[in-house]
Scaffold this motif. Structure first.
Motif, PDB file in Angstrom:
ATOM      1  N   ASP A 195       0.846  -1.193   0.000  1.00 49.61           N
ATOM      2  CA  ASP A 195       0.000   0.000   0.000  1.00 49.61           C
ATOM      3  C   ASP A 195       0.887   1.251   0.000  1.00 49.61           C
ATOM      4  OD1 ASP A 195      -1.717   2.097   0.451  1.00 49.61           O
ATOM      5  OD2 ASP A 195      -2.534   1.312   2.339  1.00 49.61           O
ATOM      6  N   PRO A 196       0.795   2.117  -1.029  1.00 56.81           N
ATOM      7  CA  PRO A 196       1.636   3.320  -1.089  1.00 56.81           C
ATOM      8  C   PRO A 196       1.493   4.203   0.143  1.00 56.81           C
ATOM      9  CG  PRO A 196       0.528   2.964  -3.194  1.00 56.81           C
ATOM     10  CD  PRO A 196      -0.082   1.995  -2.212  1.00 56.81           C
ATOM     11  N   GLY A 197       0.313   4.180   0.757  1.00 60.40           N
ATOM     12  CA  GLY A 197       0.095   5.003   1.926  1.00 60.40           C
ATOM     13  C   GLY A 197       0.874   4.563   3.151  1.00 60.40           C
ATOM     14  N   ARG A 198       1.339   3.316   3.147  1.00 60.05           N
ATOM     15  CA  ARG A 198       2.104   2.792   4.284  1.00 60.05           C
ATOM     16  C   ARG A 198       3.565   2.519   3.920  1.00 60.05           C
ATOM     17  NH1 ARG A 198      -0.801   1.300   8.592  1.00 60.05           N
ATOM     18  NH2 ARG A 198       0.803  -0.164   9.304  1.00 60.05           N
ATOM     19  N   ARG A 199       3.942   2.929   2.719  1.00 55.79           N
ATOM     20  CA  ARG A 199       5.294   2.630   2.242  1.00 55.79           C
ATOM     21  C   ARG A 199       6.368   3.205   3.165  1.00 55.79           C
ATOM     22  NH1 ARG A 199       9.546   4.693  -0.761  1.00 55.79           N
ATOM     23  NH2 ARG A 199      10.563   3.117  -2.084  1.00 55.79           N
ATOM     24  N   GLU A 200       6.282   4.480   3.469  1.00 54.57           N
ATOM     25  CA  GLU A 200       7.305   5.102   4.303  1.00 54.57           C
ATOM     26  C   GLU A 200       7.303   4.525   5.715  1.00 54.57           C
ATOM     27  OE1 GLU A 200       9.781   6.954   3.258  1.00 54.57           O
ATOM     28  OE2 GLU A 200       8.910   6.597   1.267  1.00 54.57           O
ATOM     29  N   HIS A 201       6.127   4.113   6.171  1.00 53.15           N
ATOM     30  CA  HIS A 201       6.036   3.459   7.487  1.00 53.15           C
ATOM     31  C   HIS A 201       6.872   2.184   7.499  1.00 53.15           C
ATOM     32  CE1 HIS A 201       4.345   1.407  10.987  1.00 53.15           C
ATOM     33  NE2 HIS A 201       4.036   0.398  10.189  1.00 53.15           N
ATOM     34  N   TYR A 202       6.712   1.340   6.467  1.00 54.53           N
ATOM     35  CA  TYR A 202       7.450   0.084   6.420  1.00 54.53           C
ATOM     36  C   TYR A 202       8.934   0.313   6.172  1.00 54.53           C
ATOM     37  CZ  TYR A 202       3.035  -2.472   6.372  1.00 54.53           C
ATOM     38  OH  TYR A 202       1.814  -2.995   6.716  1.00 54.53           O
ATOM     39  N   ARG A 203       9.247   1.311   5.367  1.00 53.06           N
ATOM     40  CA  ARG A 203      10.642   1.613   5.060  1.00 53.06           C
ATOM     41  C   ARG A 203      11.378   2.054   6.330  1.00 53.06           C
ATOM     42  NH1 ARG A 203      13.581   5.920   2.054  1.00 53.06           N
ATOM     43  NH2 ARG A 203      14.855   4.968   0.421  1.00 53.06           N
ATOM     44  N   ALA A 204      10.704   2.909   7.119  1.00 53.90           N
ATOM     45  CA  ALA A 204      11.299   3.352   8.380  1.00 53.90           C
ATOM     46  C   ALA A 204      11.333   2.220   9.397  1.00 53.90           C
ATOM     47  CB  ALA A 204      10.516   4.540   8.930  1.00 53.90           C
ATOM     48  N   MET A 205      10.297   1.384   9.390  1.00 50.96           N
ATOM     49  CA  MET A 205      10.229   0.282  10.346  1.00 50.96           C
ATOM     50  C   MET A 205      11.385  -0.690  10.145  1.00 50.96           C
ATOM     51  SD  MET A 205       6.962  -2.203  11.181  1.00 50.96           S
ATOM     52  CE  MET A 205       7.182  -3.385   9.857  1.00 50.96           C
ATOM     53  N   LEU A 206      11.735  -0.946   8.902  1.00 53.44           N
ATOM     54  CA  LEU A 206      12.867  -1.833   8.619  1.00 53.44           C
ATOM     55  C   LEU A 206      14.139  -1.279   9.237  1.00 53.44           C
ATOM     56  CD1 LEU A 206      14.386  -4.121   7.160  1.00 53.44           C
ATOM     57  CD2 LEU A 206      14.435  -2.651   5.118  1.00 53.44           C
ATOM     58  N   GLY A 207      14.408   0.002   8.996  1.00 54.57           N
ATOM     59  CA  GLY A 207      15.604   0.608   9.579  1.00 54.57           C
ATOM     60  C   GLY A 207      15.568   0.589  11.093  1.00 54.57           C
ATOM     61  N   ASP A 208      14.398   0.859  11.667  1.00 53.72           N
ATOM     62  CA  ASP A 208      14.260   0.854  13.128  1.00 53.72           C
ATOM     63  C   ASP A 208      14.573  -0.521  13.714  1.00 53.72           C
ATOM     64  OD1 ASP A 208      13.513   3.500  13.004  1.00 53.72           O
ATOM     65  OD2 ASP A 208      11.363   3.117  13.208  1.00 53.72           O
ATOM     66  N   MET A 209      14.063  -1.576  13.055  1.00 50.61           N
ATOM     67  CA  MET A 209      14.290  -2.943  13.544  1.00 50.61           C
ATOM     68  C   MET A 209      15.773  -3.290  13.530  1.00 50.61           C
ATOM     69  SD  MET A 209      11.184  -5.361  12.145  1.00 50.61           S
ATOM     70  CE  MET A 209      11.628  -5.147  10.422  1.00 50.61           C
ATOM     71  N   VAL A 210      16.435  -2.952  12.426  1.00 50.76           N
ATOM     72  CA  VAL A 210      17.858  -3.280  12.294  1.00 50.76           C
ATOM     73  C   VAL A 210      18.683  -2.522  13.331  1.00 50.76           C
ATOM     74  CG1 VAL A 210      19.860  -3.165  10.763  1.00 50.76           C
ATOM     75  CG2 VAL A 210      17.633  -3.847   9.845  1.00 50.76           C
ATOM     76  N   ILE A 211      18.420  -1.228  13.461  1.00 51.06           N
ATOM     77  CA  ILE A 211      19.176  -0.425  14.423  1.00 51.06           C
ATOM     78  C   ILE A 211      18.900  -0.881  15.850  1.00 51.06           C
ATOM     79  CG2 ILE A 211      19.536   1.897  15.336  1.00 51.06           C
ATOM     80  CD1 ILE A 211      20.669   1.329  12.485  1.00 51.06           C
ATOM     81  N   ALA A 212      17.643  -1.220  16.145  1.00 50.48           N
ATOM     82  CA  ALA A 212      17.303  -1.698  17.494  1.00 50.48           C
ATOM     83  C   ALA A 212      18.068  -2.976  17.814  1.00 50.48           C
ATOM     84  CB  ALA A 212      15.797  -1.937  17.605  1.00 50.48           C
ATOM     85  N   TYR A 213      18.202  -3.848  16.831  1.00 50.57           N
ATOM     86  CA  TYR A 213      18.925  -5.094  17.058  1.00 50.57           C
ATOM     87  C   TYR A 213      20.415  -4.837  17.289  1.00 50.57           C
ATOM     88  CZ  TYR A 213      20.886  -9.718  16.208  1.00 50.57           C
ATOM     89  OH  TYR A 213      21.583 -10.898  16.329  1.00 50.57           O
ATOM     90  N   LEU A 214      20.967  -3.923  16.510  1.00 50.46           N
ATOM     91  CA  LEU A 214      22.407  -3.650  16.596  1.00 50.46           C
ATOM     92  C   LEU A 214      22.790  -2.878  17.853  1.00 50.46           C
ATOM     93  CD1 LEU A 214      23.179  -2.691  12.884  1.00 50.46           C
ATOM     94  CD2 LEU A 214      23.816  -4.803  14.056  1.00 50.46           C
TER      95      LEU A 214
END
Length: 221
Positions: A195-214
């Motif tokens: 869904d284009p309306g949630r694209r930036e949400h998922y894009r940011a969520m991916l980065g957040d998950m990776v950084i949180a893990y690291l």
């Protein structure tokens, strides 16, 4: 490449070999992604490229070799994107987030790549294993990840002792799932992952998950 002799050009017109092969690969990519390796037909590819089955065999040798060539080109595209990564000027947190975004964008923009990889997994990667070109192509992203991890750990920003291949798998997993499982996920949970309306949400969520893990605090063993 093959023992098949080059066929005569229709109407005596001289065809540009490079352009013809690229056209064949474009259509073959679509056909293999749509129908799978078993379901794709070389006759259909020939008809859609306004060439002949014999010409395809001349250039590629057969259906197996054509599918391998399609995979080689598909992986070359993402490797080119990885090679173009410019994160040397960024701090480790921003750099790893940027790398995740590049993978996110590529997978979203190349759904045929996702289908082709899924198909090749069904065939247990026999075409990739047999390809000398894919065996040498490597992943520039791994070298970038190693450098970022080293910098992040030296600076104290990253607390996790993470292997570059594992982190690459972590990033790719989310990006791949989002495209590959879009329809089943939507049918089960009523949410379109593309869904284009949630694209930036998922894009940011991916980065957040990776950084949180690291950067997560690790309990002592």
């Amino acid at each position: 490449m093959t023992s098949v002799e080059e066929p005569a050009r229709p109407g005596g017109r001289i065809r540009d070999a490079v352009r013809t092969q690229a056209e064949i690969l474009d259509v073959a990519t679509q056909e293999f992604a749509r129908a799978g390796f078993a379901g794709a037909r070389v006759d259909e590819i020939a008809a859609r490229t306004r060439t002949t089955k014999r010409m395809i065999y001349y250039y590629f040798g057969g259906k197996e070799q054509l599918f391998t060539a399609v995979l080689e080109r598909a992986y070359a595209v993402i490797r080119e994107a990885e090679q173009g990564l410019d994160v040397e000027h960024l701090d480790p947190v921003a750099a790893i987030r940027r790398l995740a975004e590049v993978t996110f964008d590529h997978h979203e923009q190349h759904p045929d790549f996702i289908r082709l990889v899924s198909i090749e997994n069904i065939h247990e990667a026999v075409h990739i294993a047999a390809s000398e070109k894919l065996g040498k192509i490597g992943s520039p992203a791994l070298d970038v990840i190693r450098r970022i991890l080293e910098q992040g750990q030296k600076s104290g920003l990253f607390t996790a002792d993470v292997d570059a291949v594992d982190l690459h798998a972590m990033i790719s997993s989310f990006c791949f799932f989002r495209v590959a499982n879009r329809h089943t996920f939507g049918a089960l949970f009523g949410r379109d992952l593309i869904d284009p309306g949630r694209r930036e949400h998922y894009r940011a969520m991916l980065g957040d998950m990776v950084i949180a893990y690291l950067t997560a605090e690790r309990a002592a063993d």
